[in-house]
Write a protein that holds these residues in place. Structure first.
Motif, PDB file in Angstrom:
ATOM      1  N   GLY A  58      48.496  77.645  75.792  1.00  0.00           N
ATOM      2  CA  GLY A  58      48.735  76.259  75.417  1.00  0.00           C
ATOM      3  C   GLY A  58      50.007  76.107  74.603  1.00  0.00           C
ATOM      4  N   ALA A  59      50.253  77.042  73.700  1.00  0.00           N
ATOM      5  CA  ALA A  59      51.456  76.994  72.873  1.00  0.00           C
ATOM      6  C   ALA A  59      52.709  77.150  73.732  1.00  0.00           C
ATOM      7  CB  ALA A  59      51.401  78.082  71.807  1.00  0.00           C
ATOM      8  N   ILE A  60      52.661  78.049  74.700  1.00  0.00           N
ATOM      9  CA  ILE A  60      53.822  78.279  75.570  1.00  0.00           C
ATOM     10  C   ILE A  60      54.108  77.045  76.422  1.00  0.00           C
ATOM     11  CG2 ILE A  60      54.672  79.629  77.527  1.00  0.00           C
ATOM     12  CD1 ILE A  60      53.175  82.033  76.356  1.00  0.00           C
ATOM     13  N   GLU A  61      53.069  76.497  77.038  1.00  0.00           N
ATOM     14  CA  GLU A  61      53.267  75.325  77.897  1.00  0.00           C
ATOM     15  C   GLU A  61      53.722  74.121  77.077  1.00  0.00           C
ATOM     16  OE1 GLU A  61      52.931  72.161  80.789  1.00  0.00           O
ATOM     17  OE2 GLU A  61      53.617  74.248  80.729  1.00  0.00           O
ATOM     18  N   PHE A  62      53.111  73.900  75.914  1.00  0.00           N
ATOM     19  CA  PHE A  62      53.495  72.749  75.097  1.00  0.00           C
ATOM     20  C   PHE A  62      54.907  72.921  74.554  1.00  0.00           C
ATOM     21  CE2 PHE A  62      53.501  70.272  71.094  1.00  0.00           C
ATOM     22  CZ  PHE A  62      53.265  69.018  71.652  1.00  0.00           C
ATOM     23  N   GLY A  63      55.279  74.157  74.227  1.00  0.00           N
ATOM     24  CA  GLY A  63      56.638  74.420  73.766  1.00  0.00           C
ATOM     25  C   GLY A  63      57.664  74.060  74.818  1.00  0.00           C
ATOM     26  N   ASN A  64      57.347  74.342  76.063  1.00  0.00           N
ATOM     27  CA  ASN A  64      58.266  73.991  77.143  1.00  0.00           C
ATOM     28  C   ASN A  64      58.370  72.473  77.298  1.00  0.00           C
ATOM     29  OD1 ASN A  64      59.937  74.945  79.474  1.00  0.00           O
ATOM     30  ND2 ASN A  64      58.412  73.797  80.638  1.00  0.00           N
ATOM     31  N   ARG A  65      57.254  71.788  77.095  1.00  0.00           N
ATOM     32  CA  ARG A  65      57.293  70.317  77.153  1.00  0.00           C
ATOM     33  C   ARG A  65      58.173  69.752  76.044  1.00  0.00           C
ATOM     34  NH1 ARG A  65      51.245  68.027  78.728  1.00  0.00           N
ATOM     35  NH2 ARG A  65      50.865  69.420  80.508  1.00  0.00           N
ATOM     36  N   LEU A  66      58.089  70.348  74.855  1.00  0.00           N
ATOM     37  CA  LEU A  66      58.893  69.861  73.731  1.00  0.00           C
ATOM     38  C   LEU A  66      60.380  70.032  74.003  1.00  0.00           C
ATOM     39  CD1 LEU A  66      56.942  71.093  70.558  1.00  0.00           C
ATOM     40  CD2 LEU A  66      57.116  68.754  71.454  1.00  0.00           C
ATOM     41  N   LEU A  67      60.733  71.064  74.752  1.00  0.00           N
ATOM     42  CA  LEU A  67      62.141  71.299  75.046  1.00  0.00           C
ATOM     43  C   LEU A  67      62.752  70.124  75.811  1.00  0.00           C
ATOM     44  CD1 LEU A  67      64.482  73.258  74.787  1.00  0.00           C
ATOM     45  CD2 LEU A  67      63.713  74.389  76.888  1.00  0.00           C
ATOM     46  N   THR A  68      61.923  69.412  76.569  1.00  0.00           N
ATOM     47  CA  THR A  68      62.410  68.240  77.297  1.00  0.00           C
ATOM     48  C   THR A  68      63.018  67.215  76.344  1.00  0.00           C
ATOM     49  OG1 THR A  68      60.761  68.532  79.040  1.00  0.00           O
ATOM     50  CG2 THR A  68      61.748  66.355  78.830  1.00  0.00           C
ATOM     51  N   PHE A  69      62.415  67.067  75.153  1.00  0.00           N
ATOM     52  CA  PHE A  69      62.933  66.099  74.183  1.00  0.00           C
ATOM     53  C   PHE A  69      64.291  66.552  73.645  1.00  0.00           C
ATOM     54  CE2 PHE A  69      58.350  65.364  74.149  1.00  0.00           C
ATOM     55  CZ  PHE A  69      58.311  63.985  74.290  1.00  0.00           C
ATOM     56  N   VAL A  70      64.496  67.860  73.541  1.00  0.00           N
ATOM     57  CA  VAL A  70      65.804  68.373  73.129  1.00  0.00           C
ATOM     58  C   VAL A  70      66.849  67.995  74.168  1.00  0.00           C
ATOM     59  CG1 VAL A  70      67.139  70.446  72.612  1.00  0.00           C
ATOM     60  CG2 VAL A  70      64.768  70.279  71.843  1.00  0.00           C
ATOM     61  N   LEU A  71      66.499  68.146  75.453  1.00  0.00           N
ATOM     62  CA  LEU A  71      67.420  67.781  76.530  1.00  0.00           C
ATOM     63  C   LEU A  71      67.740  66.289  76.509  1.00  0.00           C
ATOM     64  CD1 LEU A  71      66.638  70.656  77.568  1.00  0.00           C
ATOM     65  CD2 LEU A  71      66.727  69.724  79.875  1.00  0.00           C
ATOM     66  N   ILE A  72      66.733  65.476  76.217  1.00  0.00           N
ATOM     67  CA  ILE A  72      66.951  64.027  76.167  1.00  0.00           C
ATOM     68  C   ILE A  72      67.901  63.669  75.023  1.00  0.00           C
ATOM     69  CG2 ILE A  72      65.843  61.818  75.665  1.00  0.00           C
ATOM     70  CD1 ILE A  72      63.400  62.816  77.195  1.00  0.00           C
ATOM     71  N   ILE A  73      67.728  64.311  73.863  1.00  0.00           N
ATOM     72  CA  ILE A  73      68.616  64.057  72.727  1.00  0.00           C
ATOM     73  C   ILE A  73      70.055  64.426  73.078  1.00  0.00           C
ATOM     74  CG2 ILE A  73      69.186  64.785  70.377  1.00  0.00           C
ATOM     75  CD1 ILE A  73      66.156  65.080  69.894  1.00  0.00           C
ATOM     76  N   ILE A  74      70.220  65.600  73.709  1.00  0.00           N
ATOM     77  CA  ILE A  74      71.565  66.032  74.106  1.00  0.00           C
ATOM     78  C   ILE A  74      72.165  65.045  75.104  1.00  0.00           C
ATOM     79  CG2 ILE A  74      72.870  67.825  75.335  1.00  0.00           C
ATOM     80  CD1 ILE A  74      70.879  69.871  74.188  1.00  0.00           C
ATOM     81  N   ALA A  75      71.352  64.597  76.059  1.00  0.00           N
ATOM     82  CA  ALA A  75      71.839  63.647  77.068  1.00  0.00           C
ATOM     83  C   ALA A  75      72.254  62.332  76.425  1.00  0.00           C
ATOM     84  CB  ALA A  75      70.760  63.409  78.126  1.00  0.00           C
TER      85      ALA A  75
END
Length: 285
Positions: A58-75
């Motif tokens: 769960g931690a691994i999968e949720f961590g990957n989901r959180l990375l999406t928000f990092v990409l959105i901020i960069i975009a």
């Protein structure tokens, strides 16, 4: 934060983050954490985030989901910075910066469909295709930010297009191979039912053809090896050789997870270099 001096940084962060999320997404699948968060957009029916009961998966999968928000901020940083540039300076930068932001949202929605379909291998494959397209767009953005130009006329534009097409065919067949392989992302997830050994061979053919075309491109540019376009082609050659070695090794060793992760990283880097190789040769005049 939005100064013109930061646009190069944001462009490189866009490219690096798009490659990174491919690798972390691969780690989710390779660790069997694809359904670590069994639903979407929440992690569980009762929680938006992972809970202790979901454990490491769960931690691994949720961590990957959180990375999406990092990409959105960069975009967002990239797009706002581009729009703050003068009209002449932002020429050619608006559509790739906008496309990256919209693509990240589309990718997140497709990721949700992936979970809701129980990691259907064809949907997972589509997930990677979108990532590849976003990597190519980010590479285009990097190139246009720098606006490099060369003075000698290039006769290799058609060949670079052919390298790009054959390279993408190799990537697409490789995605099918992934769907036939042993790393589904969850123990209960079915594979696509295709013969892994046969499709590994089919994947190698466009890969070797791409490598041969790159060698031809280097030979045609042998008198201009100091040019940026030739250096990019040489980098693509090196990355393709390494990728071929990893591919052969993983096939011979039974597709071990660490080599699969390296192969996914290699595919992402090659997609970026294929894009650079095309635009560099188109820019040589």
């Amino acid at each position: 934060m939005f100064s013109a001096q930061r646009i190069r940084l944001y462009a490189w962060l866009s490219l690096a983050s798009q490659i990174l999320i491919v690798v972390t997404g691969g780690l989710v699948r390779l660790t069997g954490s694809g359904l670590g968060c069994p639903t979407w957009p929440k992690c569980t029916d009762d929680s938006l985030i992972t809970v202790p009961e979901m454990g490491l998966h769960g931690a691994i999968e949720f961590g990957n989901r959180l990375l999406t928000f990092v990409l959105i901020i960069i975009a967002l940083l990239t797009f706002i910075t581009v729009m703050r540039l003068g009209r002449g300076n932002r020429k050619g930068l608006v559509w790739p910066s906008l496309a990256l932001g919209l693509g990240i949202v589309a990718q997140a929605l497709l990721g949700g469909i992936t979970v809701l379909t129980g990691l259907n291998p064809w949907v997972v494959g589509a997930h990677f295709v979108v990532s590849g397209i976003l990597i190519a767009i980010a590479a285009m953005l990097v190139w246009r930010v720098y606006k490099p130009s060369e003075s000698s006329k290039s006769n290799r534009t058609g060949l670079s297009w052919l390298v790009l097409v054959v390279g993408w065919i190799s990537v697409l067949v490789g995605i099918v191979v992934t769907g036939a392989g042993p790393h589904a992302g969850d123990a209960k997830t079915p594979r696509n039912g295709l013969d892994l050994e046969i499709w590994q061979h089919l994947h190698s053919y466009p890969g070797y053809l791409m490598l041969a075309l790159i060698v031809l491109q280097l030979w045609l540019s042998r008198k201009e090896l100091a040019k940026l376009s030739s250096k990019i082609t040489a980098g693509l050659f090196v990355a393709s050789v390494i990728q071929a070695i990893i591919g052969v090794a993983q096939a011979r060793l039974g597709v071990p997870p660490f080599l699969v992760a390296a192969h996914m990283l290699g595919a992402s880097v090659i997609i970026a270099l294929l894009t650079f190789n095309l635009v560099a040769n188109k820019s040589s005049k």
